[in-house]
Design a protein around this motif. Structure first.
Motif, PDB file in Angstrom:
ATOM      1  N   GLN A 116       0.810  -1.214   0.000  1.00  0.00           N
ATOM      2  CA  GLN A 116       0.000   0.000   0.000  1.00  0.00           C
ATOM      3  C   GLN A 116       0.844   1.265   0.000  1.00  0.00           C
ATOM      4  O   GLN A 116       0.435   2.295  -0.557  1.00  0.00           O
ATOM      5  N   ASP A 117       2.027   1.210   0.591  1.00  0.00           N
ATOM      6  CA  ASP A 117       2.882   2.393   0.551  1.00  0.00           C
ATOM      7  C   ASP A 117       3.325   2.693  -0.877  1.00  0.00           C
ATOM      8  O   ASP A 117       3.476   3.854  -1.276  1.00  0.00           O
ATOM      9  N   VAL A 118       3.517   1.638  -1.672  1.00  0.00           N
ATOM     10  CA  VAL A 118       3.867   1.817  -3.078  1.00  0.00           C
ATOM     11  C   VAL A 118       2.698   2.439  -3.828  1.00  0.00           C
ATOM     12  O   VAL A 118       2.867   3.355  -4.645  1.00  0.00           O
ATOM     13  N   LEU A 119       1.484   1.929  -3.551  1.00  0.00           N
ATOM     14  CA  LEU A 119       0.300   2.471  -4.218  1.00  0.00           C
ATOM     15  C   LEU A 119       0.062   3.921  -3.840  1.00  0.00           C
ATOM     16  O   LEU A 119      -0.364   4.735  -4.668  1.00  0.00           O
ATOM     17  N   ASN A 120       0.343   4.262  -2.598  1.00  0.00           N
ATOM     18  CA  ASN A 120       0.115   5.632  -2.135  1.00  0.00           C
ATOM     19  C   ASN A 120       1.001   6.647  -2.850  1.00  0.00           C
ATOM     20  O   ASN A 120       0.678   7.840  -2.895  1.00  0.00           O
ATOM     21  N   GLU A 121       2.117   6.168  -3.405  1.00  0.00           N
ATOM     22  CA  GLU A 121       3.004   7.082  -4.121  1.00  0.00           C
ATOM     23  C   GLU A 121       2.305   7.715  -5.319  1.00  0.00           C
ATOM     24  O   GLU A 121       2.556   8.863  -5.665  1.00  0.00           O
ATOM     25  N   VAL A 122       1.438   6.923  -5.982  1.00  0.00           N
ATOM     26  CA  VAL A 122       0.797   7.437  -7.186  1.00  0.00           C
ATOM     27  C   VAL A 122      -0.600   7.951  -6.905  1.00  0.00           C
ATOM     28  O   VAL A 122      -1.021   8.969  -7.444  1.00  0.00           O
ATOM     29  N   ASN A 123      -1.339   7.224  -6.019  1.00  0.00           N
ATOM     30  CA  ASN A 123      -2.715   7.639  -5.731  1.00  0.00           C
ATOM     31  C   ASN A 123      -3.217   6.897  -4.497  1.00  0.00           C
ATOM     32  O   ASN A 123      -3.397   5.670  -4.554  1.00  0.00           O
ATOM     33  N   PRO A 124      -3.475   7.583  -3.399  1.00  0.00           N
ATOM     34  CA  PRO A 124      -3.973   6.907  -2.188  1.00  0.00           C
ATOM     35  C   PRO A 124      -5.280   6.155  -2.423  1.00  0.00           C
ATOM     36  O   PRO A 124      -5.603   5.229  -1.670  1.00  0.00           O
ATOM     37  N   GLN A 125      -6.019   6.537  -3.477  1.00  0.00           N
ATOM     38  CA  GLN A 125      -7.267   5.841  -3.769  1.00  0.00           C
ATOM     39  C   GLN A 125      -7.020   4.373  -4.092  1.00  0.00           C
ATOM     40  O   GLN A 125      -7.831   3.508  -3.785  1.00  0.00           O
ATOM     41  N   SER A 127      -4.731   2.304  -2.806  1.00  0.00           N
ATOM     42  CA  SER A 127      -4.582   1.488  -1.594  1.00  0.00           C
ATOM     43  C   SER A 127      -5.919   1.321  -0.897  1.00  0.00           C
ATOM     44  O   SER A 127      -6.202   0.275  -0.298  1.00  0.00           O
ATOM     45  N   GLU A 128      -6.759   2.341  -0.990  1.00  0.00           N
ATOM     46  CA  GLU A 128      -8.114   2.200  -0.443  1.00  0.00           C
ATOM     47  C   GLU A 128      -8.894   1.155  -1.222  1.00  0.00           C
ATOM     48  O   GLU A 128      -9.651   0.362  -0.645  1.00  0.00           O
ATOM     49  N   ASN A 129      -8.688   1.111  -2.542  1.00  0.00           N
ATOM     50  CA  ASN A 129      -9.376   0.137  -3.387  1.00  0.00           C
ATOM     51  C   ASN A 129      -8.995  -1.288  -3.022  1.00  0.00           C
ATOM     52  O   ASN A 129      -9.848  -2.183  -2.973  1.00  0.00           O
ATOM     53  N   ILE A 130      -7.691  -1.540  -2.772  1.00  0.00           N
ATOM     54  CA  ILE A 130      -7.284  -2.912  -2.461  1.00  0.00           C
ATOM     55  C   ILE A 130      -7.865  -3.352  -1.131  1.00  0.00           C
ATOM     56  O   ILE A 130      -8.314  -4.493  -0.980  1.00  0.00           O
ATOM     57  N   ARG A 131      -7.910  -2.458  -0.148  1.00  0.00           N
ATOM     58  CA  ARG A 131      -8.521  -2.821   1.136  1.00  0.00           C
ATOM     59  C   ARG A 131     -10.005  -3.126   0.956  1.00  0.00           C
ATOM     60  O   ARG A 131     -10.532  -4.096   1.530  1.00  0.00           O
ATOM     61  N   TRP A 132     -10.678  -2.316   0.137  1.00  0.00           N
ATOM     62  CA  TRP A 132     -12.112  -2.506  -0.093  1.00  0.00           C
ATOM     63  C   TRP A 132     -12.381  -3.833  -0.802  1.00  0.00           C
ATOM     64  O   TRP A 132     -13.314  -4.554  -0.460  1.00  0.00           O
ATOM     65  N   HIS A 133     -11.537  -4.176  -1.760  1.00  0.00           N
ATOM     66  CA  HIS A 133     -11.757  -5.420  -2.508  1.00  0.00           C
ATOM     67  C   HIS A 133     -11.479  -6.651  -1.660  1.00  0.00           C
ATOM     68  O   HIS A 133     -12.175  -7.670  -1.776  1.00  0.00           O
ATOM     69  N   ILE A 134     -10.473  -6.588  -0.817  1.00  0.00           N
ATOM     70  CA  ILE A 134     -10.210  -7.727   0.063  1.00  0.00           C
ATOM     71  C   ILE A 134     -11.386  -7.933   1.005  1.00  0.00           C
ATOM     72  O   ILE A 134     -11.819  -9.065   1.253  1.00  0.00           O
ATOM     73  N   ASP A 135     -11.932  -6.848   1.530  1.00  0.00           N
ATOM     74  CA  ASP A 135     -13.111  -6.953   2.388  1.00  0.00           C
ATOM     75  C   ASP A 135     -14.313  -7.461   1.600  1.00  0.00           C
ATOM     76  O   ASP A 135     -15.096  -8.280   2.092  1.00  0.00           O
ATOM     77  N   LYS A 136     -14.446  -7.013   0.366  1.00  0.00           N
ATOM     78  CA  LYS A 136     -15.562  -7.441  -0.475  1.00  0.00           C
ATOM     79  C   LYS A 136     -15.503  -8.942  -0.758  1.00  0.00           C
ATOM     80  O   LYS A 136     -16.531  -9.638  -0.761  1.00  0.00           O
ATOM     81  N   VAL A 137     -14.306  -9.450  -1.006  1.00  0.00           N
ATOM     82  CA  VAL A 137     -14.142 -10.886  -1.249  1.00  0.00           C
ATOM     83  C   VAL A 137     -14.616 -11.679  -0.033  1.00  0.00           C
ATOM     84  O   VAL A 137     -15.302 -12.705  -0.158  1.00  0.00           O
ATOM     85  N   GLU A 265     -13.208   2.158  -9.092  1.00  0.00           N
ATOM     86  CA  GLU A 265     -13.099   1.478  -7.798  1.00  0.00           C
ATOM     87  C   GLU A 265     -12.470   0.089  -7.916  1.00  0.00           C
ATOM     88  O   GLU A 265     -12.054  -0.498  -6.918  1.00  0.00           O
ATOM     89  N   ASN A 266     -12.400  -0.441  -9.153  1.00  0.00           N
ATOM     90  CA  ASN A 266     -11.785  -1.757  -9.362  1.00  0.00           C
ATOM     91  C   ASN A 266     -10.320  -1.659  -9.785  1.00  0.00           C
ATOM     92  O   ASN A 266      -9.653  -2.677  -9.946  1.00  0.00           O
ATOM     93  N   VAL A 267      -9.829  -0.436 -10.003  1.00  0.00           N
ATOM     94  CA  VAL A 267      -8.439  -0.247 -10.429  1.00  0.00           C
ATOM     95  C   VAL A 267      -7.539  -0.247  -9.194  1.00  0.00           C
ATOM     96  O   VAL A 267      -7.750   0.530  -8.255  1.00  0.00           O
ATOM     97  N   LEU A 268      -6.526  -1.115  -9.211  1.00  0.00           N
ATOM     98  CA  LEU A 268      -5.631  -1.243  -8.061  1.00  0.00           C
ATOM     99  C   LEU A 268      -4.302  -0.532  -8.271  1.00  0.00           C
ATOM    100  O   LEU A 268      -3.654  -0.131  -7.313  1.00  0.00           O
ATOM    101  N   PHE A 269      -3.856  -0.396  -9.498  1.00  0.00           N
ATOM    102  CA  PHE A 269      -2.764   0.509  -9.852  1.00  0.00           C
ATOM    103  C   PHE A 269      -2.829   0.759 -11.351  1.00  0.00           C
ATOM    104  O   PHE A 269      -3.371  -0.046 -12.104  1.00  0.00           O
ATOM    105  N   TYR A 270      -2.288   1.898 -11.766  1.00  0.00           N
ATOM    106  CA  TYR A 270      -2.376   2.278 -13.168  1.00  0.00           C
ATOM    107  C   TYR A 270      -1.276   3.282 -13.489  1.00  0.00           C
ATOM    108  O   TYR A 270      -1.052   4.237 -12.737  1.00  0.00           O
ATOM    109  N   ARG A 271      -0.569   3.048 -14.607  1.00  0.00           N
ATOM    110  CA  ARG A 271       0.521   3.911 -15.059  1.00  0.00           C
ATOM    111  C   ARG A 271       1.575   4.102 -13.959  1.00  0.00           C
ATOM    112  O   ARG A 271       2.082   5.197 -13.741  1.00  0.00           O
TER     113      ARG A 271
END
Length: 492
Positions: A116-125, A127-137, A265-271
């Protein structure tokens, strides 16, 4: 909440475009090539509701709801022991091995949870998405799979220098999400609910931002997805003669993304090439455990088939036979030892989870996969030539041929012809059939290719400790090439 088998079957009747053997499939749940695995996945869902299995396969989450143990985030050694027991329970109940049913692929998202620290470098959204998807699963209990491998095309060229669709990439951004094109090879996609989709290889060039560096969760009922499947083994030959091929063949799919919209909301990282590189390096941090556990079950099946054959024919008393059985046992226990020790010496992950000891897990995977073909050959040798020459089940029932087969395949009062035939058919399908060859080939990419297995070992083995030991034993006084700060402190 945990689903039922019928809810799962209904969920894949969403109008998806599936082809196999050149024909459009109108109901994946009932088609002869897909039905065996759909039924097994439905059975796994139903097992979670049955008193006999519920305690081993479910737990009460923080909301007080029953959830699948396989999807639970691992925080303790007890969590890993529970996951191992749940997988063994499933494989024992269905009487065979299924590799792509969800428990082994959801762990790949846990690896991104650690980043998540890596994801936060580009967009904190993200890292929020990955937490949401794990909970959704955990909450929705979908059949979750993983999409990695691209067609790739000419691998000596960058994707930008050939047909750009050879690697999945983003073609447009919209307010609703990103639009992607390309293709992925994905086992079980045609009858699963969602896929964690991410890059296979980092050949997008040196650009920090790249349309190929994208990872997302794909709803497999999305418009513009096309599923072109390889032919299956089910129905090719009678189930009595090929009991595994007819029940446990997991269909692989070329999944076409023909301008598919992926909601934000389904994008976990991009560019973000660093995030893509991170996920490739850590992808199997957790999921390798469930995969290697299935190698352990396969070893049990090989040993059982070989030992039954040796005992039926009275050869188990010969030293040469015992030595080969012992080789199979060493292979089996080597896998078991790595899995057991990986839990016993589990280590905290960067995201606060508990991951199996990485060096032991990855070296165990190398052991399990690199020696598999040799162990299969030993098992073939122990089973003998009858696994490739025995007549089919219909001949054992034909009035004109049955008496002869009863005569020559009955060994004693304990081993009548029909049981002998069943064992030989099982061993043939396990070791010699087209299905057996497919499973062996599948090992070369199912959890990445062999060179990547060794690369994982190289990245996770504790080289510093071996250097420290040699440095002290040799009485070295200077700095050893490759020493890091920790090693220098230890040497001092």
């Amino acid at each position: 909440m945990i689903r039922t088998g019928q809810q799962y079957r209904d969920s894949i009747r969403d109008g998806r475009q599936v082809w196999i053997n050149g024909e459009r499939v109108h109901d994946v749940a009932t088609h002869e090539m897909f039905k065996p695995l759909v039924d097994i996945r439905a059975r796994i869902y139903d097992m979670q509701h049955e008193t006999e299995f519920a305690e081993r396969m479910t737990y009460q989450d923080e909301r007080g709801q029953s959830s699948a143990i396989g999807l639970k985030l691992p925080f303790t050694q007890a969590d890993w022991h529970a996951k191992r027991l749940a997988t063994d329970t499933v494989l024992d109940e269905i009487g065979g091995i299924v590799t792509r049913v969800g428990d082994e692929t959801v762990g790949e998202m846990w690896s991104l949870f650690d980043g998540q620290d890596v994801l936060n470098e580009v967009n904190p959204q993200f890292s929020e998405n990955i937490r949401w998807h794990i909970d959704k699963v955990i909450r929705q209990d979908p059949f979750h799979v993983s999409a990695n491998t691209d067609p790739k095309g000419d691998r000596s060229k960058r994707p930008q220098d050939q047909d750009p669709d050879m690697l999945l990439h983003v073609v447009k951004e919209t307010d609703a999400g990103i639009v992607v094109r390309g293709a992925k090879y994905e086992t079980a996609a045609a009858y699963a609910n969602q896929a964690f989709t991410k890059p296979t290889i980092a050949n997008w060039g040196n650009a920090e931002l790249s349309e190929y560096a994208v990872g997302f969760v794909c709803d497999l009922g999305s418009p513009n997805l096309k599923f072109i499947c390889r032919t299956g083994f089910a129905g090719r030959a009678p189930a009595e003669d090929y009991p595994l091929a007819n029940r446990f063949d997991e269909i692989d799919t070329l999944l076409i993304f023909d301008n598919v919209l992926i909601p934000w909301e389904n994008v976990l990282f991009y560019r973000h090439t660093r995030a893509a590189t991170f996920i490739r390096a850590t992808l199997h941090r957790y999921s390798a455990f469930a995969f290697v556990q299935r190698n352990l079950k396969f070893a049990d099946m090989m040993i059982g088939a070989a030992l039954f054959n040796a005992r039926q024919t009275g050869l188990d008393k010969q030293q040469a036979v015992q030595e080969k059985l012992a080789q199979l046992a060493c292979y089996r226990e080597g896998i078991n030892a790595h899995l057991t020790a990986a839990i016993a010496t589990a280590e905290p992950s960067p995201g606060g989870l508990l991951m199996p000891n990485q060096s032991l897990l990855y070296t165990g995977r190398v052991l399990a996969c690199s020696q598999l073909h040799e162990m299969m050959h030993i098992a073939r040798e122990l089973c003998g030539g009858q696994i490739c020459v025995t007549p089919d089940a219909a001949s054992f029932r034909n009035p004109e041929t049955a008496p002869w087969l009863e005569k020559f395949y009955t060994i004693n009062d304990n081993w009548q012809a029909e049981d002998r035939r069943k064992l030989l058919a099982f061993a043939r399908d396990l070791l010699n059939s087209d299905y057996a060859g497919h499973r062996l080939t599948f090992q070369l990419f199912a959890q990445s290719p062999p060179f990547a297995h060794l690369a994982s070992v190289y990245r996770n083995f504790d080289w510093n400790e071996t250097l420290r030991v040699a440095h002290k034993a040799a009485g070295l006084s200077g700095r050893v090439l490759g020493q890091d700060n920790a090693l220098r402190r230890a040497a001092e």
